[in-house]
Structure formats: C-alpha cells, structure tokens
Design a protein around this motif. Structure first.
Motif, short mmCIF file in Angstrom:
data_model
loop_
_atom_site.label_atom_id
_atom_site.label_comp_id
_atom_site.label_asym_id
_atom_site.label_seq_id
_atom_site.Cartn_x
_atom_site.Cartn_y
_atom_site.Cartn_z
N LEU A 37 0.99 -1.17 -0.28
CA LEU A 37 -0.12 -0.22 -0.19
C LEU A 37 1.06 0.67 0.09
O LEU A 37 0.22 2.20 -0.14
CB LEU A 37 -0.95 0.09 1.03
CG LEU A 37 -2.09 -0.75 1.13
CD1 LEU A 37 -2.66 -1.29 2.36
CD2 LEU A 37 -2.97 -0.79 0.30
N SER A 38 2.31 1.14 -0.10
CA SER A 38 3.23 2.21 0.31
C SER A 38 3.14 2.91 -1.49
O SER A 38 3.39 3.91 -1.74
CB SER A 38 4.43 2.71 0.28
OG SER A 38 5.16 1.12 0.30
N GLY A 88 2.79 7.63 7.88
CA GLY A 88 1.78 6.76 8.91
C GLY A 88 1.15 5.51 8.12
O GLY A 88 1.11 4.19 9.12
N VAL A 89 1.54 4.70 7.14
CA VAL A 89 1.78 3.61 6.74
C VAL A 89 3.05 2.51 7.09
O VAL A 89 2.87 1.54 6.96
CB VAL A 89 1.10 3.69 4.99
CG1 VAL A 89 1.80 2.15 4.24
CG2 VAL A 89 -0.27 3.71 4.49
N GLY A 139 -2.27 13.51 7.20
CA GLY A 139 -2.37 11.55 6.38
C GLY A 139 -2.10 10.86 6.87
O GLY A 139 -2.31 9.33 6.82
N GLY A 140 -0.86 11.03 8.39
CA GLY A 140 -0.24 9.90 9.07
C GLY A 140 -1.51 9.12 9.62
O GLY A 140 -1.45 7.76 10.06
N LEU A 141 -3.03 10.05 10.25
CA LEU A 141 -2.99 9.48 11.04
C LEU A 141 -3.93 8.30 9.92
O LEU A 141 -4.59 7.04 10.74
CB LEU A 141 -4.48 9.91 12.15
CG LEU A 141 -3.79 10.91 13.02
CD1 LEU A 141 -4.66 11.96 13.59
CD2 LEU A 141 -3.20 9.80 14.16
N SER A 142 -5.20 9.32 9.05
CA SER A 142 -6.34 8.43 8.17
C SER A 142 -5.45 7.11 7.46
O SER A 142 -5.73 5.74 7.56
CB SER A 142 -6.88 9.25 7.33
OG SER A 142 -6.54 10.80 7.98
N PHE A 143 -4.46 7.56 6.42
CA PHE A 143 -3.64 6.35 5.83
C PHE A 143 -3.25 4.84 7.29
O PHE A 143 -2.92 3.85 6.78
CB PHE A 143 -2.63 6.35 4.99
CG PHE A 143 -3.07 7.30 3.68
CD1 PHE A 143 -2.85 5.78 2.74
CD2 PHE A 143 -4.13 9.11 3.55
CE1 PHE A 143 -3.87 6.57 1.67
CE2 PHE A 143 -4.10 8.75 2.83
CZ PHE A 143 -4.14 7.48 1.21
N GLY A 144 -2.42 5.47 8.40
CA GLY A 144 -1.98 4.16 8.90
C GLY A 144 -3.08 3.54 9.32
O GLY A 144 -2.97 2.46 9.99
#
Length: 388
Positions: free
Chosen positions: A133-134, A255-256, A303-308
């Motif tokens: 997913l990265s 995040g991912v 971006g970090g929270l949502s995609f993580g």
C-alpha cells in the motif's frame, strides 16, 4: 521482505497515480474534449465505481487462475486502456476507459494483496501489506503532483502515457517473477468461492468492513477538496497546491510505514487511540484551515493518522476474513473504495449547502465520529463474547 512485493508496490504506485491524478487534469480534459468541468470531474466517480464493482468480480473470476496470469493480465489491460484514453477524442470512450481501468486495478490489487500476504510468514503480513500500500501513498506524495505538473506542461494526455509507461517495468517483472500457482497453494484444487463469500456473514468481518469504509470516507471527503481549501480558504497561490497535496502524502507514507511495522490486524490500544483522535483532528483542520501553516501541519498529521489506521484496517479485514484467502483482499478493496466514493459525495453536499469548503473537513469529522461509534460497538460485542 520478498523483492516481488516491491514489484507489486511499483504497479500499485502507477495505478494509484492514475486514480488520483484526475483532480489536476479536469480543466484540461474539459477544454480539450469540449465538455463541462462537471462532466470531466465525473471521471473520478467512474473510477471509484469501477473499483467497487471490479474488486469482488475480478477476484472471483481469477480465483482459480495462476497468480502470474491474473497479475499480468490485469496489468496488461491497465496499460492498454490508458493508451486508448491517451489518444481518444471522444469523452464517452474516455469515460469507458476509466471504468475498465478501475475494474482491472481492483482485480490486480485484490490478487496482489493475497499474493503479498501468502509470500511471508503470518507475523510479517502487516508489513507486507504496508509495503504494497506504500505505492498508493507514494502516488499521493510524488505521482499526483507530478501528474498535475506534466498535465500543465504537456497536456493531460501526456499524464496518461506516463502512467502506462510506469506500468511496463512492473509488467516485465511480473512475467518473470510472479508465483505461477494460486495465492494459497494448499487451496489450489479447492477454491470454494461460495464458502469464501459466506465469510461476509461474520459480524467481525462486517464491522471491520464498515469501519474501514468510514475511516476512508473521512479521509477522501477532505482530500477531494484539499486543493480548493488551500486556495479559497487559506489563500494559497495555485503553485502551492502540489506542495499541500505532497504534505498530505508524506504523512500518509509515514502512517502506512509505521502501521506496517507495528500492526498485526488486531485493534490494539494504539490503533484505537488513533481512531478516537480522528474526529478531533478533522475538526481542528476545519477550524484552522484559513491559515497556511496550520493547514500544512494538519495535512501531514491527518495523512499519517488516516492512512496508518486505514492500512491497519486492511490487515484487520484480511485477518478476520482469513477463511476467504482468495476474496478477502477484494473485501478490503471494496470497503476502502466505498468510503472513497461516499466521502466526497457527502462533502460535496455539505459544501454546496453551506457555500464553505471547510464543510468538507466537518464532513470528515462526522464520518470519523461514526468510525468511533462502530469501534465502540465492535469492542462491546467482543467483550460480551469473552464474558459468555
């Protein structure tokens, strides 16, 4: 980590660039093909619909195919329809190519997730999914801004050609290195699609799917409007928009990557805290988006929270739907794209009603709050099962 997983991630990068780059190409397409901006923007919805329909259908059709044939076939079709889209002068044909591209993208991603997790030990499946997913997050960081710039310099058709060209190295490596058998060799002669589909009756699977859709809906409700929030609310110049999108993508990549190192498909305390933080974080973006610096900071953090969280929830779906190894990747794909389709629709209705683009962020906060409620219900049900 097997090298082939990075090959799959390269293809996902090209496909993710194709999915998201339309936001920067809409004006050029509208002018070149003599259609309205609204009609050109509908190409994004066409792609989302194709992903939703294509994931389960393509995963089911390819369940008994050799993995190499499935991956190579989907990727070849993706290249061909982008070439057709790059040369057509007919909007209806372009629209059709976007639907077909999305369908084969969904099929490729569903098979790729099954292959990636089958190539590693169970303890490393979260890491394998994160690497795969990265490619999507790198598309947000580099592919989408590059597509916008390429479209501005050379026209929107050049962006389509670039996506097709990006797929070619991955396609060559798929032909050379992809596993030749089904994703799970123990089920090579016993792929029961009906039995796998019945996994959808499981309450944990249903809760994981709805939770993933709600979180991704919140993500894309604002991401779809992030450019206009930057220009119309924060007063950024047009040239700063690629930087804002890239800031969101940098956070998403971080995040991912973090989720891949610490996640295992379980809703542990850190994941729950991240979900609980999302409504407040989206509300903070809405409240501070008139100022450039807080907007950029919020873009990185969200971006970090949502995609993580989203990456962890993909692993969660595949974990609780482990009895459906051929289809669980498609379950996750449908959930994510249902959110990506519904989130911008809700944000669009909110912004048209209020006349304020910040309503998109408030829509994200509402959808994230829904995710918190779903997580609470899931935890309560799990507690009751433990007591019983």
């Amino acid at each position: 980590m097997p090298v082939f997983i990075y090959v799959l991630s390269l293809a996902v990068f090209a496909q993710g660039t194709s999915e998201f780059m339309l936001s920067g190409l809409v004006p050029g397409i509208a002018g070149d093909l003599s259609v309205s901006v609204g009609a050109a923007a509908s190409l994004t919805s066409a792609y989302a619909i194709g992903m939703i329909v294509g994931a389960p259908v393509m995963a089911a059709l390819s369940a008994r195919w050799p993995r190499r044939r499935a991956l190579a076939g989907f990727l070849t079709a993706f290249v061909v329809v982008h070439a057709v889209g790059a040369v057509t002068t007919n909007f209806a044909v372009l629209f059709a190519t976007r639907v077909v591209a999305a369908i084969v993208n969904a099929g490729f991603l569903a098979v790729a997730m099954s292959v990636a997790t089958a190539l590693v030990a169970p303890a490393r499946r979260a890491r394998a999914t994160a690497v795969l997913l990265s490619g999507v997050t790198l598309a947000c960081v580099a592919g989408v801004p590059a597509g916008a710039l390429l479209g501005e310099w050379s026209g929107w058709r050049s962006a389509f050609w670039a996506v097709a060209a990006l797929c070619l190295p991955a396609l060559a490596l798929v032909f050379r290195s992809a596993p030749s058998g089904p994703a799970d060799a123990t089920r090579r002669h016993d792929v029961s699609l009906g039995r796998e589909a019945r996994a959808l009756r499981s309450r944990p699977v249903q809760q994981a799917l709805v939770l993933a859709a709600a979180v991704n809906g919140a993500t894309f409700a604002t991401f779809a409007y992030l450019a206009v929030i930057g220009t119309d609310v924060a007063g950024l110049p047009d040239g700063a928009v690629p930087g804002l999108l890239a800031a969101f993508g940098v956070g998403a990549f971080a995040g991912v990557t973090t989720a891949g190192r610490v996640g295992d498909g379980q809703l542990r305390r850190g994941v729950r805290l991240a979900v609980y933080a999302l409504p407040a974080a989206w509300a903070a973006l809405a409240l501070t988006s008139a100022h450039a610096v807080p907007l950029f900071v919020a873009a990185v953090v969200l971006g970090g929270l949502s995609f993580g969280v989203g990456s962890t929830l993909v692993n969660r779906v595949m974990h609780v739907a482990s009895d459906a190894p051929s289809l669980n990747g498609s379950f996750a794909t449908v959930a994510l794209n249902a959110g990506a389709f519904l989130g911008p629709l809700l944000a669009g209705a909110a912004t048209e009603t209020t006349g304020d683009y910040r309503a998109a962020a408030w829509s994200s906060a509402a959808m994230a709050a829904t995710a918190v409620a779903i997580l609470g219900v899931a935890r309560g049900a799990a507690t009751r099962r433990t007591v019983v």
